[in-house]
Structure formats: C-alpha cells, structure tokens
Design an enzyme around this catalytic site. Structure first.
Site, PDB file in Angstrom:
ATOM      1  N   LYS A 273       0.844  -1.204   0.000  1.00  0.00           N
ATOM      2  CA  LYS A 273       0.000   0.000   0.000  1.00  0.00           C
ATOM      3  C   LYS A 273       0.877   1.252   0.000  1.00  0.00           C
ATOM      4  CE  LYS A 273      -3.934  -1.835   2.639  1.00  0.00           C
ATOM      5  NZ  LYS A 273      -4.952  -1.729   1.582  1.00  0.00           N
ATOM      6  N   ARG A 347     -10.027 -11.756   1.928  1.00  0.00           N
ATOM      7  CA  ARG A 347     -10.806 -12.850   1.352  1.00  0.00           C
ATOM      8  C   ARG A 347     -10.073 -14.186   1.494  1.00  0.00           C
ATOM      9  NH1 ARG A 347     -11.022  -9.749  -4.273  1.00  0.00           N
ATOM     10  NH2 ARG A 347     -11.006  -8.056  -2.749  1.00  0.00           N
TER      11      ARG A 347
HETATM   12  N1  BES Z   1      -8.122  -3.840   4.182  1.00  0.00           N
HETATM   13  C1  BES Z   1      -8.275  -3.492   2.832  1.00  0.00           C
HETATM   14  C2  BES Z   1      -9.581  -2.793   2.520  1.00  0.00           C
HETATM   15  C3  BES Z   1      -9.778  -1.438   3.174  1.00  0.00           C
HETATM   16  C4  BES Z   1      -9.372  -0.289   2.515  1.00  0.00           C
HETATM   17  C5  BES Z   1     -10.383  -1.339   4.393  1.00  0.00           C
HETATM   18  C6  BES Z   1      -9.551   0.938   3.126  1.00  0.00           C
HETATM   19  C7  BES Z   1     -10.573  -0.111   4.980  1.00  0.00           C
HETATM   20  C8  BES Z   1     -10.164   1.031   4.346  1.00  0.00           C
HETATM   21  C9  BES Z   1      -8.198  -4.738   1.948  1.00  0.00           C
HETATM   22  O1  BES Z   1      -7.428  -5.775   2.425  1.00  0.00           O
HETATM   23  C10 BES Z   1      -7.628  -4.309   0.644  1.00  0.00           C
HETATM   24  O2  BES Z   1      -6.537  -3.845   0.624  1.00  0.00           O
HETATM   25  N2  BES Z   1      -8.404  -4.498  -0.415  1.00  0.00           N
HETATM   26  C11 BES Z   1      -7.983  -4.131  -1.721  1.00  0.00           C
HETATM   27  C12 BES Z   1      -8.461  -5.197  -2.657  1.00  0.00           C
HETATM   28  C13 BES Z   1      -7.906  -5.101  -4.065  1.00  0.00           C
HETATM   29  C14 BES Z   1      -6.418  -5.325  -4.075  1.00  0.00           C
HETATM   30  C15 BES Z   1      -8.593  -6.115  -4.935  1.00  0.00           C
HETATM   31  C16 BES Z   1      -8.583  -2.779  -2.084  1.00  0.00           C
HETATM   32  O3  BES Z   1      -9.708  -2.508  -1.660  1.00  0.00           O
HETATM   33  O4  BES Z   1      -7.917  -1.995  -2.741  1.00  0.00           O
HETATM   34 ZN    ZN Z   2      -5.348  -5.559   1.878  1.00  0.00          ZN
END
Ligand code: BES
Ligand code: ZN
Ligand code: ZN
Length: 492
Positions: A273, A347
C-alpha cells in the site's frame, strides 16, 4: 449510570439540570406555559431572544435558580417518516445531546422531561444507547491524563410511560460490547497482534463461560488452512484461527455462525500500500473485534440458539518468505487459489474460516470484514455493503441494522461477474477486474460456502472507522456491526 422513572409531576424532583424535550407545538401548550410560569417567564424570554424553534437537535440552555441549576430545552420533531432507521436513530442522537450538554454544564444528576416523546421499548433503548455510546474516550496512550469530562451518574426520566424491565442492564451489555470492539480497533497495531486477539478472546470466553478453541500454526497446517497461512508468511507474528462457542441451556438445532476478518495490520504485503493507505490499517481487524464483542454480549444475553464465532487472524507484512503475486495455494476447502494481489488478503483468510464453518454445519453464516476500498467508493462511509444468498437473511440483517443504528445496503452477488475471478492456472484468483471490486470480493467468498447454508457478507470497510465525531459515534473506531449482530441473533 443509575436510572429511575417518575411521573410527569416534577414537584419533588431535583438535580443539576432539567432537560425539556419540546416540539414546535408543545412550545405553545398549556403544560409548557405552566412550567414557564414557575420560572417567572424566563423560558419564554430565552426562547424569544435566541429564537428557539423546537427543531430537531436544537438546544438552549437557560440558567435558573430552582431545584435545578440549568434548564435545557431540546428540540424534537415527531415526524413519522417512512425511514425506520432515522426514526429510531433520532433517539440515539437525543441521548448524545443530553450527554454533551451534561458534560458542558458539568451535570451529574439530570432529569429528562419526556412528555412529548414516545418512550416505548426500542425508542427508550436507543435513547440510552445514545447516552452510553457518546460517553467514550480512548485515552490509554495519552501520557498526560487529560481530566476526564464529567459523566452522568443519575438520570431521572419524567414520563407517563413505564420503561421495560431490565432495559438499562440490557443496553449496558450491548454498549459495553460496542466499547470493547472500539477499544480493540483503536489499539495500535504494535499492541494488537494476532496473539493479543487470542488473549482477548480467551478473556471473554473465561468471563462468559464460553467454549474456546485456538488453532495455532501447527494446527492450521494440519487441517490445511493454507490461504490463511499464505497471508501470514511475510510476518514474524504467528497466525491463529480462534473459535468460540456459546451454547444455550436448552438444546437447540439452530446454529448461527459468525466470522470476522482479523488482519491486525494490513501493509498490503508485496502488493504494498502507499504510506497514507496504511495509516488506518490497524482497523483491518474490525470484523474480528465485532465478532469477539458480540460473543461477550451473547454470554450475558443468552439467546436461545447456539452461536459459533470463527476469527482468522494474522498480520499482512513483508519479508523474504512473504507470499508473491502469482503464488498458488490450496485452500482448506480444496479449491486452488492464484494470489495475484497480496493486498486482497482478507478474502484469503476468510475463505478458510468460512469453509471450516460450513464443514462443521450450521443454520446460517454471517461474516464481517473491512474487505474492500471499492465498497467505500460505492456506498461512502456510513453504509456497509451487504451481500446475501437469500432475501430473508438480507432483510433480517437490514432490520437488525435499522434497530441498531447501523446502515446496511444490499449489493448483488452478480452471477455475470463470476467469470472475473476465474484463474487461467488455478480454480480461482483473488482479484477481479478494475470495476465492481466489492462484488468480486464477495463472489470470491461465495466460493467457500455451500448452496444450502444461507450466508451473508458485510463489507464494513467504510463505517468501521470514522474520521470525525458524528453524534454518538466518536472519531476513530466505531464498533460497527456489534449491535447489528446482537439484534440479528436475539431476534432470530
Ligand atoms: N483492508 C483493505 C480494505 C480497506 C481499505 C479497508 C480501506 C478499509 C479502508 C483490503 O485488504 C484491501 O486492501 N483491499 C484491496 C483489494 C484489491 C487489491 C482487490 C482494495 O480494496 O484496494
Ligand atoms: Zn489488503
Ligand atoms: Zn485488508
């Protein structure tokens, strides 16, 4: 907080403040004129001077010198809308307002004159919830302890309607559970690791006499929970799967399983991230926190069904052993997964927990997870995305949420998009295309439940954490989902 009810006669009552809930109409009523006369017309004058109209959430403090120090007028509109959520939630906001004004004017003993509002069951419950939930601060990490703002000690309610028995103790259980979830989510990730969640769950289980079983790394390997293990590889902290069970005294066939995502910190892994994207990633265990907190409440509220909680917990970090984009793992269910994005880790850990819940058979499953940023794009921060395999389960959860002051909005488990998570080399992959990310996330989870068990997934990425104070919701962890889960289980 101690709470008592008296009738509408205030002659024998006293305290720091009297809160008068007033509608536009009641400003002109005989009762109001009588009260005003007792204060030599002070109220009427203040109302004129400050143009108090009795609008929703309007407040006006009048200092008086009588059996109370303050007289606070609170506006109230009795507009019966079609929106059950708003109707009930206004009572929570009223509770918050009473708390705010009590703090501001340093009141410990207050009386609420509730002649104009309907205090039957759910409304009174919501009012107390608002009072309790508003009284939350997370000060553990402040080195200079700030003076704790005064909190209410005694509330007297002047109302014609009797309050339901056990009302305050029930609300206390629910609000303490919400507080536990908020505390866990607010705790920084260096103090809230997977092992800390295990410790918390053990404490809750011990206090509530719940059964608890912990799968450590060896046990996870033995059962083949490989998608959970894959996420944990880049961290030096061990992953766990926590299972908690509440069993009612009378035998029952109905078993409700709840599952919560417990990523105690989500760096994204090798699909890392951005710096700012990581700032709030301690909240990535908000689903787990809600589930543990709900189990604490179950032990006290004793529903008639069995309730099982499954909490997969791990960090999502990077080291030389970390899972690589492109790795393929065989999940607990037997399905193979191509991990193309290590940031879609929620997931992966839920897949094994859901499959275990299904293997152990239950009447329905509800999972909670801060799963996708895409859900926040779709619904904003006040609504959780709801995906459900049956209309009944969806409606039951929406109703439970309306009572709880938690908004759920149903999104489709679109069969058209199932192809987006098919992999060229494995059974499925852990990301879909650029669009509909909340849906493809839910569709991935659907691969790990069976057709015959009603299942719902709540994507709480938006409402789990608040960047500002919003009435009884304080900046930071919200404790979202705790009360919806409790209502859902108690009603079903
Ligand atoms: N934990 C995050 C989702 C999230 C983002 C929760 C902001 C709270 C605030 C999750 O694990 C994630 O990073 N999801 C990705 C999925 C993508 C790579 C398909 C996302 O949402 O960008
Ligand atoms: Zn994530
Ligand atoms: Zn995550």
């Amino acid at each position: 907080m101690q709470c008592t009810r008296i009738g509408l006669d205030l002659s024998k009552d006293h305290g720091d403040a009297l809160f008068l809930v007033l509608t536009k109409e009641s400003l002109k009523s005989k009762i109001f004129k009588q009260i005003d006369a007792k204060y030599a017309g002070l109220l009427g004058k203040a109302i004129e001077r400050h143009q108090f109209k009795g609008k929703q959430n309007e407040s006006l403090n009048v200092e008086v010198n009588s059996q109370y120090r303050h007289l606070v007028l609170l506006g109230w509109e009795n507009n019966k809308s079609n929106d059950r959520f708003t109707e009930i939630n206004n009572y929570r906001k009223l509770g918050n307002l009473i708390n705010e004004m009590s703090v501001k004017y340093k009141c410990e003993q207050v009386t609420l004159y509730a002649g104009n509002i309907d205090l039957r069951d759910v409304n009174a419950k919501a009012l107390f919830e608002g009072l309790y939930l508003a009284d939350y601060e997370f000060l553990k990490y402040k080195s200079k302890s700030e003076p704790k703002s005064t909190s209410l000690k005694k509330l007297t309610i002047a109302s014609k309607q009797k309050l339901a028995t056990n009302l305050t103790s029930q609300v206390e259980v629910v609000c303490q559970a919400t507080k536990l979830a908020r505390d866990l989510v607010n705790t920084p990730p260096n103090d809230c690791k997977p092992a800390d969640l295990v410790k918390q769950a053990k404490q809750v289980a011990k206090a509530g006499k719940l059964k608890i079983e912990i799968y450590d790394r060896a046990a996870l390997k033995r059962i083949g929970a490989n998608t959970l293990l894959a996420v944990s590889l880049g961290s030096s902290e061990a992953p766990y799967l926590i299972k908690m069970v509440y069993k009612p005294n009378r035998a029952t066939k109905k078993v409700i399983s709840i599952v919560g995502k417990g990523v105690t910190f989500d760096s994204g892994g090798l699909s890392i991230k951005t710096g700012s994207g990581m700032e709030t990633m301690k909240m990535d265990m908000a689903g787990a926190a809600a589930v543990i907190a709900c189990m604490q409440a179950m032990a006290q509220l004793k529903p008639k069904h069995e309730v099982r909680a499954y909490i997969p917990t791990t960090e999502n970090m990077i080291n030389g052993q970390a899972t690589r984009p492109g790795d393929i793992v065989k999940s607990f269910s037997g399905k193979t997964v191509e991990i193309l994005n290590t940031d879609a880790e929620g997931r992966l850990i839920l897949a094994d927990a859901l499959a275990l819940a299904i293997k152990e058979k239950c009447s329905c499953i509800v999972d909670l997870a801060t799963l996708t940023g895409a859900c926040m794009v779709a619904l904003g921060v006040d609504y959780a995305g709801l995906f459900a395999s049956t209309d009944k389960l969806a409606q039951d959860l929406i109703n439970a949420g309306n009572l709880a002051g938690e908004r759920l909005w149903r999104l489709p488990l679109a069969p058209e998009y199932e192809k987006l998570i098919k992999s060229d080399v494995a059974d499925i992959k852990n990301i879909g295309g650029p669009y509909g990310g909340a849906i493809t996330g839910a569709l991935f989870l659907k691969e790990f439940v069976d057709e015959k068990t009603p299942w719902a997934h709540l994507d709480i990425a938006g409402p789990a954490f608040s960047d500002s104070n919003k009435d009884y919701i304080k900046k930071g962890a919200v404790g979202f989902g705790v009360r919806t889960l409790i209502n859902f289980i108690m009603q079903g």
